[in-house]
Design a protein around this motif. Structure first.
Motif, PDB file in Angstrom:
ATOM      1  N   GLN A   3       3.226  11.126  -0.821  1.00 26.10           N
ATOM      2  CA  GLN A   3       2.442   9.866   0.331  1.00 26.10           C
ATOM      3  C   GLN A   3       3.888   9.740   1.744  1.00 26.10           C
ATOM      4  O   GLN A   3       3.862   7.784   1.425  1.00 26.10           O
TER       5      GLN A   3
ATOM      6  N   ASN B  40       6.436   5.482   3.840  1.00 24.99           N
ATOM      7  CA  ASN B  40       5.920   5.075   2.881  1.00 24.99           C
ATOM      8  C   ASN B  40       3.579   5.211   3.635  1.00 24.99           C
ATOM      9  O   ASN B  40       3.788   3.949   4.105  1.00 24.99           O
ATOM     10  N   ASN B  41       3.293   5.772   3.196  1.00 27.59           N
ATOM     11  CA  ASN B  41       2.042   6.614   4.283  1.00 27.59           C
ATOM     12  C   ASN B  41       0.487   5.099   3.279  1.00 27.59           C
ATOM     13  O   ASN B  41      -0.297   6.321   3.538  1.00 27.59           O
ATOM     14  N   VAL B  42       1.406   5.036   2.145  1.00 28.38           N
ATOM     15  CA  VAL B  42      -0.343   4.341   1.569  1.00 28.38           C
ATOM     16  C   VAL B  42       0.155   2.725   1.858  1.00 28.38           C
ATOM     17  O   VAL B  42       1.181   2.135   1.784  1.00 28.38           O
TER      18      VAL B  42
ATOM     19  N   ASP C 119      -1.314  -0.453   0.646  1.00 35.94           N
ATOM     20  CA  ASP C 119      -3.035  -1.034  -0.571  1.00 35.94           C
ATOM     21  C   ASP C 119      -1.904  -2.056  -1.523  1.00 35.94           C
ATOM     22  O   ASP C 119      -1.055  -2.363  -0.926  1.00 35.94           O
TER      23      ASP C 119
ATOM     24  N   SER D 108      -0.505   9.972   9.544  1.00 34.20           N
ATOM     25  CA  SER D 108      -0.079   8.676   8.105  1.00 34.20           C
ATOM     26  C   SER D 108      -1.167   8.125   8.463  1.00 34.20           C
ATOM     27  O   SER D 108      -1.759   7.709   8.759  1.00 34.20           O
ATOM     28  N   GLN D 109      -1.426   7.530   7.175  1.00 42.65           N
ATOM     29  CA  GLN D 109      -1.969   6.321   7.275  1.00 42.65           C
ATOM     30  C   GLN D 109      -1.534   4.961   6.745  1.00 42.65           C
ATOM     31  O   GLN D 109      -2.403   3.711   6.459  1.00 42.65           O
ATOM     32  N   GLY D 110       0.347   4.966   7.171  1.00 39.76           N
ATOM     33  CA  GLY D 110       0.605   3.820   6.715  1.00 39.76           C
ATOM     34  C   GLY D 110       0.461   2.618   7.442  1.00 39.76           C
ATOM     35  O   GLY D 110       1.138   2.537   8.437  1.00 39.76           O
TER      36      GLY D 110
ATOM     37  N   SER E 231       1.153  -0.745  -3.427  1.00 39.31           N
ATOM     38  CA  SER E 231       2.691  -0.459  -2.670  1.00 39.31           C
ATOM     39  C   SER E 231       2.816  -1.709  -2.215  1.00 39.31           C
ATOM     40  O   SER E 231       4.107  -1.233  -2.263  1.00 39.31           O
TER      41      SER E 231
END
Length: 319
Positions: A60, A80-82, A84, A298-300, A87
């Motif tokens: 990810q 970094n696409n995370v 949370d 991406s969801q970063g 991370s």
């Protein structure tokens, strides 16, 4: 599928260790690694990055390119696409520092004038009590009960040191006039967040228009990046009018030879715009090869507040 070669790994390591690199510098690294310059071997360059991103998707992460809205230059970075709790444990910033950064981002993107910056005084006066961080902080009648002590005790001197660190790490930038804007790392990392939070987009390239020129018509919401405006209006037979409402758009363009020189430098990085969720008054336009090649879905994005689109008319109503 064959594993990444040492050449692929060197490109990844260069972006991780040296931070975001300008297109010129990253092309120089690629040329040093492969012996071929992207200007003359664009397909090879694309293939390298596509292969890298396919492998990085398993963890990810990705190599991504974008334009800095401060000067229009293209940069590449490792993202970094995370976003949370886990991370955020890997960052060197403390929880209050992260909250402080998010408050600054919020203040900048909510500015209806799209200046793309706030004064350093406004930044230092930000109250962390107004920032919700992963649901740990919530508004209530008694803020002292809901706001952690680390937030309440985050002093001016700590904010000053945090600003210096964020600027040094390219999350923010400091202008000569004392204004604080988003740095290239923010433009790289927050792309998905800009879209999901309905930050107004540029009418030409469809990227978030955090720093942009506004249509002269106060009732029109069109925004265009300055570098997109120059490219659009410098084209032959291009009318200098708003693409939405038709209002005459006054702007000062650089000399023709300067535009031609910039076009020559950017010719290898031009491509079609990214696919985009449907939005009102969506326009197609030129985007960089970096924008097209490196932007996978991406969801970063930071866990920030739910921003809503702000227009100049609505801003006046609230004032």
């Amino acid at each position: 599928m064959p594993e990444l070669t040492d050449r692929h790994k060197v490109l990844i390591q260069a972006l991780i260790s040296r931070g975001p690199l300008s297109e010129k510098d990253f092309h120089a690294v690629f040329n040093g690694v492969t012996g071929k310059h992207p200007a003359n071997h664009q397909q090879l360059f694309n293939d390298y990055l596509l292969k890298i991103n396919k492998e990085l998707s398993h963890v990810q992460c990705e190599l991504r390119g974008c334009r800095s809205q401060n000067d229009g230059r293209v940069f590449y970075g490792f993202v970094n696409n995370v976003a949370d709790d886990q991370s955020e444990l890997g960052t060197k910033y403390s929880v209050p520092q992260i909250a402080f950064y998010k408050c600054i981002v919020e203040a900048i993107v909510q500015d209806s004038s799209a200046q793309g910056c706030i004064s350093d005084i406004d930044a230092l006066n930000i109250q962390l009590e107004n920032q919700m961080l992963n649901g740990a902080v919530s508004e209530s009648q008694d803020n002292s009960l809901s706001v952690p002590a680390a937030f309440r005790n985050f002093s001016i001197s700590q904010k000053e040191k945090t600003l210096e660190q964020l600027v040094r790490d390219k999350w923010l930038c400091s202008n000569p006039d004392g204004k604080i804007g988003l740095g290239v790392r923010s433009f790289l990392d927050l792309r998905s967040w800009f879209r999901s939070n309905d930050i107004p987009s540029c009418e030409v390239c469809n990227e978030a228009a955090v720093k942009a020129e506004l249509c002269p018509n106060d009732d029109c919401n069109v925004r265009i990046h300055q570098y997109c405006l120059i490219k659009r209006f410098s084209q032959k037979k291009a009318e200098r009018v708003c693409p939405s409402c038709g209002r005459q758009w006054r702007c000062v363009l650089p000399k023709v030879e300067e535009i031609e020189e910039e076009d020559a430098q950017d010719v290898q990085s031009q491509s079609q715009p990214l696919p985009r969720p449907k939005r009102m008054k969506l326009r197609s336009g030129a985007a960089t090869n970096a924008d097209t090649l490196l932007s996978t879905s991406s969801q970063g994005a930071p866990n920030g507040p739910d921003f809503r689109r702000t227009t100049r008319s609505s801003a006046r109503l609230r004032s």
